[in-house]
Design an enzyme around this catalytic site. Structure first.
Site, PDB file in Angstrom:
ATOM      1  N   THR A 130       0.821  -1.204   0.000  1.00 17.22           N
ATOM      2  CA  THR A 130       0.000   0.000   0.000  1.00 17.22           C
ATOM      3  C   THR A 130       0.859   1.260   0.000  1.00 17.22           C
ATOM      4  O   THR A 130       2.001   1.237   0.469  1.00 17.22           O
ATOM      5  CB  THR A 130      -0.916   0.017   1.246  1.00 17.22           C
ATOM      6  OG1 THR A 130      -1.582   1.277   1.360  1.00 17.22           O
ATOM      7  CG2 THR A 130      -0.104  -0.193   2.523  1.00 17.22           C
ATOM      8  N   ASP A 131       0.293   2.355  -0.481  1.00 15.66           N
ATOM      9  CA  ASP A 131       1.004   3.636  -0.415  1.00 15.66           C
ATOM     10  C   ASP A 131       1.047   4.195   1.007  1.00 15.66           C
ATOM     11  O   ASP A 131       1.821   5.114   1.297  1.00 15.66           O
ATOM     12  CB  ASP A 131       0.386   4.665  -1.365  1.00 15.66           C
ATOM     13  CG  ASP A 131      -1.075   4.998  -1.071  1.00 15.66           C
ATOM     14  OD1 ASP A 131      -1.672   4.388  -0.159  1.00 15.66           O
ATOM     15  OD2 ASP A 131      -1.630   5.868  -1.772  1.00 15.66           O
ATOM     16  N   GLU A 132       0.282   3.621   1.908  1.00 20.15           N
ATOM     17  CA  GLU A 132       0.241   4.142   3.275  1.00 20.15           C
ATOM     18  C   GLU A 132       1.552   3.936   4.026  1.00 20.15           C
ATOM     19  O   GLU A 132       1.806   4.586   5.042  1.00 20.15           O
ATOM     20  CB  GLU A 132      -0.922   3.522   4.049  1.00 20.15           C
ATOM     21  CG  GLU A 132      -2.274   3.889   3.454  1.00 20.15           C
ATOM     22  CD  GLU A 132      -3.440   3.469   4.320  1.00 20.15           C
ATOM     23  OE1 GLU A 132      -3.338   3.604   5.559  1.00 20.15           O
ATOM     24  OE2 GLU A 132      -4.455   3.021   3.767  1.00 20.15           O
ATOM     25  N   TYR A 157      -1.761  -0.434  10.978  1.00 19.14           N
ATOM     26  CA  TYR A 157      -1.898  -1.097   9.681  1.00 19.14           C
ATOM     27  C   TYR A 157      -0.711  -0.796   8.778  1.00 19.14           C
ATOM     28  O   TYR A 157      -0.056  -1.709   8.261  1.00 19.14           O
ATOM     29  CB  TYR A 157      -3.199  -0.664   8.993  1.00 19.14           C
ATOM     30  CG  TYR A 157      -3.200  -0.958   7.512  1.00 19.14           C
ATOM     31  CD1 TYR A 157      -3.059  -2.263   7.047  1.00 19.14           C
ATOM     32  CD2 TYR A 157      -3.324   0.061   6.571  1.00 19.14           C
ATOM     33  CE1 TYR A 157      -3.035  -2.544   5.682  1.00 19.14           C
ATOM     34  CE2 TYR A 157      -3.303  -0.211   5.218  1.00 19.14           C
ATOM     35  CZ  TYR A 157      -3.159  -1.509   4.775  1.00 19.14           C
ATOM     36  OH  TYR A 157      -3.125  -1.781   3.437  1.00 19.14           O
ATOM     37  N   LYS A 161       2.319  -3.287   7.280  1.00 21.32           N
ATOM     38  CA  LYS A 161       2.593  -3.473   5.858  1.00 21.32           C
ATOM     39  C   LYS A 161       4.020  -3.049   5.522  1.00 21.32           C
ATOM     40  O   LYS A 161       4.696  -3.697   4.699  1.00 21.32           O
ATOM     41  CB  LYS A 161       1.592  -2.692   5.011  1.00 21.32           C
ATOM     42  CG  LYS A 161       0.187  -3.273   5.004  1.00 21.32           C
ATOM     43  CD  LYS A 161       0.132  -4.682   4.443  1.00 21.32           C
ATOM     44  CE  LYS A 161       0.363  -4.724   2.944  1.00 21.32           C
ATOM     45  NZ  LYS A 161       0.225  -6.108   2.401  1.00 21.32           N
ATOM     46  N   ASN A 187      -8.095   1.685  -3.352  1.00 18.22           N
ATOM     47  CA  ASN A 187      -8.925   0.968  -4.316  1.00 18.22           C
ATOM     48  C   ASN A 187     -10.409   1.166  -4.021  1.00 18.22           C
ATOM     49  O   ASN A 187     -10.811   1.385  -2.875  1.00 18.22           O
ATOM     50  CB  ASN A 187      -8.620  -0.525  -4.273  1.00 18.22           C
ATOM     51  CG  ASN A 187      -7.379  -0.929  -5.033  1.00 18.22           C
ATOM     52  OD1 ASN A 187      -7.389  -1.866  -5.822  1.00 18.22           O
ATOM     53  ND2 ASN A 187      -6.281  -0.227  -4.813  1.00 18.22           N
TER      54      ASN A 187
END
Length: 348
Positions: A130-132, A157, A161, A187
């Site tokens: 993810t970009d997070e 989260y 990741k 998404n």
């Protein structure tokens, strides 16, 4: 190509499974069937001779070894993960166990299988992230995440990741495992589990409930239609350079408030309410702890190296998504009784 897809009964994973089968690949769908998974998501391909399902938890190393031995995949597409930021605030332990330890067990099972097979050059371990993991961006539209942006996760989260990304890179450097990585933006689309922003707004609007927006709604996200994402992921697993990471973005930045207003306008057109607009139901609620201000992806690398760019604008994608929820009430109603759905989570 035979693909082992983890998390293939989830939102993004099921889009990958459906697209892979349509493209002529064989798929082994490995999923633990936790609260956000739904086998109805892959019902359209379940009877295909190119499809197999394995009810397995990625933390179960013995079961993973069995699956690798039984199916001999050409590549792994690792999507299985806990992914809801609000749930990670309330219960971070599950995110560490699944996203970190689960990825560790996947890497070790894949490495053992790859080694036994003679370390074939064509094998790939594709880790989907993810970009997070990159943290939060300033409002300046010229500033975007690239593949070299330093990691700066802000939630349990995103930290879990980020940890899994680091493990994948370490297994590539230490053991030579042929990996590729992707980091995607937000998404949305069909089969989106009804705890995330887009389905929450659609379903609350239809039910006459408040449409909750965190803070003042100014947080900005880059929105990627899930079927575009599935196409990009399958391109990367086949053509991505070993050891390379690719950022996958929708090139559709919108504030949360603007996104919700767009959804309301689409619903006003497709299913008008009696009197007023769905936008009248918008309610601003206390912000989420540590809420990142802005995410935006620079997708230059995947565009220049692999020739991919998104095909669906956010307006078109949201219209398709709203119509899908209007047409598939049986699907989402069956999920509304699952744990946590419809409740405010992640208040700290």
């Amino acid at each position: 190509m035979k693909l082992l897809v983890t998390g293939g009964a989830g939102f993004i994973g099921s889009a990958v499974v459906r697209r892979a089968i349509a493209d002529g690949h064989s798929v082994v769908n490995l999923d633990a069937l936790t609260y956000a998974a739904c086998l109805d998501n892959v019902a359209s391909v379940a009877d295909s001779p190119a499809y197999a399902f394995e009810h397995v938890d990625i933390r179960d190393r013995a079961a993973l070894d069995r699956v690798f031995a039984a199916h001999d995949p050409d590549a792994v597409m690792h999507l299985a993960a806990e992914s809801h930021v609000d749930r990670s605030i309330d219960g971070p332990g599950t995110f560490v166990e699944t996203n970190v330890m689960g990825t560790f067990h996947m890497l070790e099972a894949a490495r053992a299988y790859w080694t036994r097979a003679g370390r074939p050059e064509a094998f790939r371990f594709h880790h989907i992230s993810t970009d997070e993991v990159f943290g939060s961006l300033p409002a300046d539209p010229a500033v975007q995440f690239t593949e070299t942006t330093p990691y700066d996760p802000r939630s349990p989260y995103s930290a879990s990741k980020a940890s899994s990304d680091h493990l994948v890179r370490a297994w590539a450097e230490t053991y030579g495992l042929p990996v590729v990585l992707t980091n995607c933006s937000n998404n949305y689309g069909p089969f989106h589990f009804p705890e995330k922003l887009v389905p929450v707004i659609i379903l609350n609007a239809l039910a006459g409930k408040p449409l909750p927006i965190y803070g003042d709604g100014s947080n900005v996200r880059d929105w990627l239609y899930v079927e575009d994402h599935a196409e990009a992921l399958l391109l990367v697993v086949q053509q991505g350079a070993v050891g390379r990471s690719y950022n996958i973005g929708g090139e559709n930045e919108r504030s949360n408030l603007k996104l919700v207003q767009t959804l309301c306008a689409i619903l006003d057109d497709k299913r008008p309410k009696q009197g007023g607009s769905y936008a009248d139901q918008i309610t601003f609620v206390t912000d989420r702890p540590g809420h990142d201000a802005r995410y935006a992806i620079d997708p230059s690398r995947i565009r220049e190296e692999l020739g991919w760019r998104p095909s669906v604008t956010v307006e078109e994608g949201l219209a398709r998504t709203v119509q899908w929820y209007l047409d598939n009430e049986d699907w989402w109603r069956a999920l509304q009784s699952r744990d946590g759905v419809g409740k405010r989570l992640g208040t700290g």
